[in-house]
Design a protein around this motif. Structure first.
Motif, PDB file in Angstrom:
ATOM      1  N   LYS A 175      39.566  44.852  28.903  1.00 53.61           N
ATOM      2  CA  LYS A 175      39.858  46.194  29.447  1.00 53.61           C
ATOM      3  C   LYS A 175      39.468  47.276  28.436  1.00 53.61           C
ATOM      4  CE  LYS A 175      41.632  45.142  33.440  1.00 53.61           C
ATOM      5  NZ  LYS A 175      40.796  45.501  34.598  1.00 53.61           N
TER       6      LYS A 175
ATOM      7  N   PHE B  52      42.780  55.120  39.178  1.00 52.35           N
ATOM      8  CA  PHE B  52      42.518  54.082  40.174  1.00 52.35           C
ATOM      9  C   PHE B  52      43.655  54.042  41.190  1.00 52.35           C
ATOM     10  CE2 PHE B  52      40.136  52.899  36.481  1.00 52.35           C
ATOM     11  CZ  PHE B  52      38.984  52.330  36.983  1.00 52.35           C
ATOM     12  N   LYS B  67      44.940  52.255  35.110  1.00 52.37           N
ATOM     13  CA  LYS B  67      44.156  51.036  35.328  1.00 52.37           C
ATOM     14  C   LYS B  67      44.792  50.257  36.472  1.00 52.37           C
ATOM     15  CE  LYS B  67      42.673  50.630  30.538  1.00 52.37           C
ATOM     16  NZ  LYS B  67      42.811  49.938  29.263  1.00 52.37           N
ATOM     17  N   ALA B  68      43.996  49.467  37.132  1.00 47.67           N
ATOM     18  CA  ALA B  68      44.517  48.618  38.206  1.00 47.67           C
ATOM     19  C   ALA B  68      43.589  47.420  38.358  1.00 47.67           C
ATOM     20  CB  ALA B  68      44.577  49.389  39.519  1.00 47.67           C
ATOM     21  N   TRP B  69      44.179  46.253  38.510  1.00 46.59           N
ATOM     22  CA  TRP B  69      43.353  45.055  38.722  1.00 46.59           C
ATOM     23  C   TRP B  69      44.194  43.962  39.352  1.00 46.59           C
ATOM     24  CZ3 TRP B  69      43.204  40.217  35.809  1.00 46.59           C
ATOM     25  CH2 TRP B  69      44.211  40.104  34.851  1.00 46.59           C
TER      26      TRP B  69
END
Lengths: 445, 421
Positions: A175, B52, B67-69
């Motif tokens: 990341k 996101f 963030k994103a996942w």
């Protein structure tokens, strides 16, 4: 080839907690039992043939950088190394002392890189590296293995990677590199856990731990080339295998199974791996076969092959070329082991205006003196490595090159020490380094 | 688990979402995922000059994140995503983040028979799990092999219970790992602990353990088997006897053992991924009968057909009478059902799906980059840009197809008669 068994000489013995404490715990009964178990039940006709067929001609000596670098001391010749270790174990039917085991293991771990260069010089095709691997296996089963490489094997079993990288640290590194790369490529992604991608990219654990720029560079190259790829977010991302080099086949198998099954879980068509030699050996030659696969269960592509494919297919293009004189180091496990010498050279030459070969080269090139797990034996053995490869320093110096390309992590570690110790005015690079710096970046800001 | 009988099983096809419809509202879109019932398609999107979020059909989640996942559907259809805000991570479920925040969160795990959602977490450098927004009270130096029991009542992981200095190989050899259930570790430590498995009512936990550098066995509820092996692979519980079944290596060959004793007399070059039929009457495993000869053994007897590459995705039909797997030969994938190969091979084949009555089997395929469906060996007449695993209807006479074609996500219920002709 009768005399010098200098392996037990004090000047050659190096203190190491793993070796010394391990040997202190040994009993004659245990030594005899383990040696005979390994030789009788784990080796095959191959080992017996090597023990039987060697005529002690000494032609292998010319193949060994330790022999060449140590003023042609015969005790460093591959045949002498077999004599000082496996032959004695067999001849004495396992009745050897703890001191003998300790020194044999030190020798097998730090005075042989398992580079297989000597194999090219042997008229009978005896693979000393295989024999040294058996000695390491015996040592490991007896609990006698250099401390630092044993620590990496422990890390493999605890975290499924070589460097004790915890699961969140791996993901966080990716990341982080994605964030960094977006400054240069605004829409760059480092895809994680993308099911059905064409490629799973796997690296060795030192990349997220110490060399995260290599992940950045790889991501930039993948992005520029428009590749459909993914990293796994789970253990199985590390393709390295120090368990193989300590002779712990059980942990080796566990690692390789996880690596392959991770790729299969993601349903990728192939695994592309970074520029590492030993990991390649583990997936195409050793770990795969211990598990029962004749070859790898999923197509494995080394970084050198992959970059060659990107270049020749036009997916990446050369923007600028390096002006300095450049040479190419042939890593044992991808060149002698898999024949990728021309592909590596073609990529190197495309990006380098002035190129010179080392002599000798390709499958006859000298080892970096770091592979085979030798550099992983850690600081106690640095001097052994560096002094044991004066021949490489001379080979490098003779080229007059300013840049050495070495598409292997261990080679980088070893050559860096050689360059520093012998005051060579040279810089080391991976193929990925030069591609990233000199490719056309159509998607960068 | 969602009630799939209540899904819309009326034959027909409809476009649920045009994936390009809101393209102007985001900079880029990540891989879409379809809901189990096919009624929605979701993807993580990067919004212009912002963070996101998740787009579900044509609606964005209200919150956006730095963030994103790892966008995944829970078995009950809820949509989960790992998200970061102000440098802290958590799980968002249907757009609503948990209250708990962590240094990192990853590896979302689901319980197949409950609504529980678990996630691996790191908090202040310590590791453990959080289930439904509740982190373990006890966290550890390191942890892995995350697991939720089938009913979601318990969580487990392999945990490092003692600190370890750099290159401290002696302490490591004494054993610093154990297994923890809901954060509470077994009393005994081991050199290594891997591959945890709960029994069906979540009352027992088994794991592979390494007693010393070269001594392996299975531990059940913290107690190792008396027998020691050269190596072992992941255990599972026998639903009939309650025993623990695991592959074990002896004399260089692999055997299947139950509670430490040989269950199958026949040795194999390799043996793993053993699986009981739903009723527990039959036991199958992936085996290699020699180097590069992979097949399936049922109750100890290997099928005649074998593959030189790999065999995977061992799947019993719900009634336990049929068994399917994927096999790879010379870089092409084949489907094998009850020991017989269907016509093949394909560039990729995904896990087989059986109908509720066990009479039919469907597989998603990749042929030259196009996805299609194969039912009982017959390939569907249409292919797609993207396709998810098919689901049979409750009467076993229909199949739910979730696919993307020409930029549109479509949900189709096809009758088996139409597919098989």
């Amino acid at each position: 080839m009768t005399k010098p068994l200098t392996q037990t000489d004090k000047w050659r013995k190096v203190e190491d907690a793993g070796l010394d404490r391990g040997a202190a715990r040994l009993t004659p009964e245990r030594i005899e039992k383990v040696i005979n178990e390994v030789i009788d039940k784990e080796t095959s006709i191959r080992f017996q043939a090597y023990m039987r067929d060697c005529v002690r001609c000494g032609l292998c000596a010319e193949g060994c950088h330790y022999f060449l670098s140590r003023d042609r001391d015969p005790s460093y010749s591959p045949v002498a190394k077999m004599h000082q270790t496996a032959w004695e174990m067999v001849r004495r039917k396992g009745k050897v002392s703890a001191e003998f085991v300790r020194n044999a293991v030190q020798l097998a771990h730090t005075e042989c890189n398992l580079c297989r260069r000597c194999l090219h010089y042997c008229p009978f095709g005896i693979d000393t590296a295989y024999v040294m691997g058996i000695v390491r296996r015996i040592g490991n089963r007896l609990g006698v293995t250099p401390q630092y490489i044993q620590d990496t094997a422990n890390s493999h079993s605890a975290t499924m990677n070589q460097m004790w990288v915890k699961e969140d640290e791996w993901i966080d590194s990716l990341k982080w590199q994605e964030d960094e790369a977006r400054d240069e490529f605004p829409d760059l992604r480092i895809p994680l856990e993308k099911e059905g991608a064409e490629i799973m990219y796997s690296v060795i654990a030192p990349e997220p731990k110490f060399r995260t720029q290599l992940i950045y560079q790889a991501a930039a190259i993948f992005h520029e080339a428009g590749m459909d790829y993914t990293f796994p977010a789970t253990p199985g991302w590390d393709n390295s295998d120090m368990a193989m080099f300590v002779g712990n086949n059980e942990i080796m198998g566990r690692l390789k199974r996880l690596h392959f099954e991770t790729a299969q879980r993601l349903r990728v068509k192939r695994i592309v791996m970074g520029e590492c030699g030993h990991a390649f050996r583990s997936v195409y030659d050793v770990g795969n076969r211990w598990l029962g696969w004749r070859d790898s269960p999923i197509e494995i592509v080394h970084g050198v092959q992959f970059y060659h494919e990107l270049l020749t297919s036009g997916r990446i293009q050369v923007e600028t070329q390096i002006e300095d004189l450049v040479t190419f180091h042939d890593p044992c496990n991808i060149i002698r082991g898999r024949g990728l010498m021309e592909q590596g050279r073609e990529v190197a030459k495309a990006f380098c205006k002035n190129y010179i070969e080392m002599t000798p080269n390709r499958e006859h090139n000298l080892c970096c003196a770091a592979g085979g797990g030798v550099i992983n034996c850690g600081p106690p053995f640095k001097e052994t490595r560096v002094k044991g490869n004066r021949a490489k320093a001379e080979q490098l110096k003779a080229t007059g090159a300013k840049i050495v390309i070495a598409p292997c992590h261990n080679c980088h570690g070893g050559l860096e020490d050689i360059i520093h110790a012998y005051h060579l005015d040279m810089k080391l690079m991976f193929l990925g380094d030069i591609i990233y710096k000199h490719m056309k970046k159509t998607k960068a800001v | 688990m969602s009630n799939f009988s209540a899904w819309d099983w009326k034959p027909g096809s409809r476009v649920v979402a045009d994936l390009s419809a809101r393209a102007a509202d985001y900079e880029w879109r990540e891989e879409p995922i379809a809901s189990p019932d096919g009624e929605s398609v979701a993807c993580i999107v990067k919004q212009p000059d912002a963070g996101f979020t998740v787009l579900v059909n044509d609606e964005f989640w209200e919150q956006e994140f730095e963030k994103a996942w790892y966008l995944r559907h829970a078995p009950d259809g809820r949509l989960t995503c790992l998200v970061m805000s102000e440098d802290e991570w958590t799980v968002a479920v249907d757009g609503q983040p948990w209250e708990s925040r962590f240094g990192f969160a990853w590896s979302t795990v689901f319980a197949p028979k409950s609504s529980a959602i678990g996630v691996a977490v790191q908090l202040d450098g310590k590791y453990g799990m959080a289930v439904d927004d509740q982190p373990w009270e006890q966290m550890y130096e390191n942890a892995n092999n995350w697991l939720l029991s089938d009913d979601g009542s318990h969580s487990a992981a392999a945990v490092q219970v003692k600190s370890l200095g750099q290159a401290d190989i002696d302490t490591f050899a004494k054993g610093v790992f154990s297994a923890a259930i809901d954060g509470e570790a077994w009393e005994q430590n081991f050199v290594s602990v891997w591959s945890l498995a709960f029994n069906s009512d979540s009352s027992r936990l088994a794991a592979e353990v390494r007693l010393s550098q070269y001594e392996y066995t299975i531990a059940v509820d913290g107690k190792p088997w008396e027998q020691i092996f050269q190596s072992v692979w992941a255990p599972c519980f026998n639903p009939t006897s309650g025993g623990v079944v695991a592959p074990a290596r002896m004399g260089g060959k692999w055997f299947l053992c139950e509670d430490g004793r040989k269950l199958w007399d026949k040795p194999f070059t390799q043996l793993w991924s053993q699986k009981f039929s739903p009723g527990g009457e039959r036991l199958a495993a992936i085996v290699a009968t020699g180097l590069g000869h992979w097949t399936v053994a049922v109750d100890g007897q290997p099928w005649e057909q074998s593959f030189n590459g790999v065999v995977m995705d061992l799947t019993f039909s719900p009634n336990g009478r049929s068994l399917a797997c994927m096999g790879k030969d010379d870089n092409a994938w084949w489907v094998m059902v009850d020991g017989q190969r269907w016509c093949g091979g394909y560039d990729r084949a995904f896990p087989p799906q059986f109908s509720p009555d066990g009479k039919h089997c469907a597989v998603r395929l990749d042929r030259g980059g196009r996805y299609s469906l194969c039912v009982d060996g017959k390939v569907y007449s249409e292919d797609f840009d993207m396709l998810w695993d098919p689901t049979f209807g409750p009467e076993s006479d229909r199949i739910l197809i979730r696919a993307i074609k020409d930029g549109k996500y479509l949900r189709r219920v096809a009758s088996l008669g139409d597919i098989l002709g």
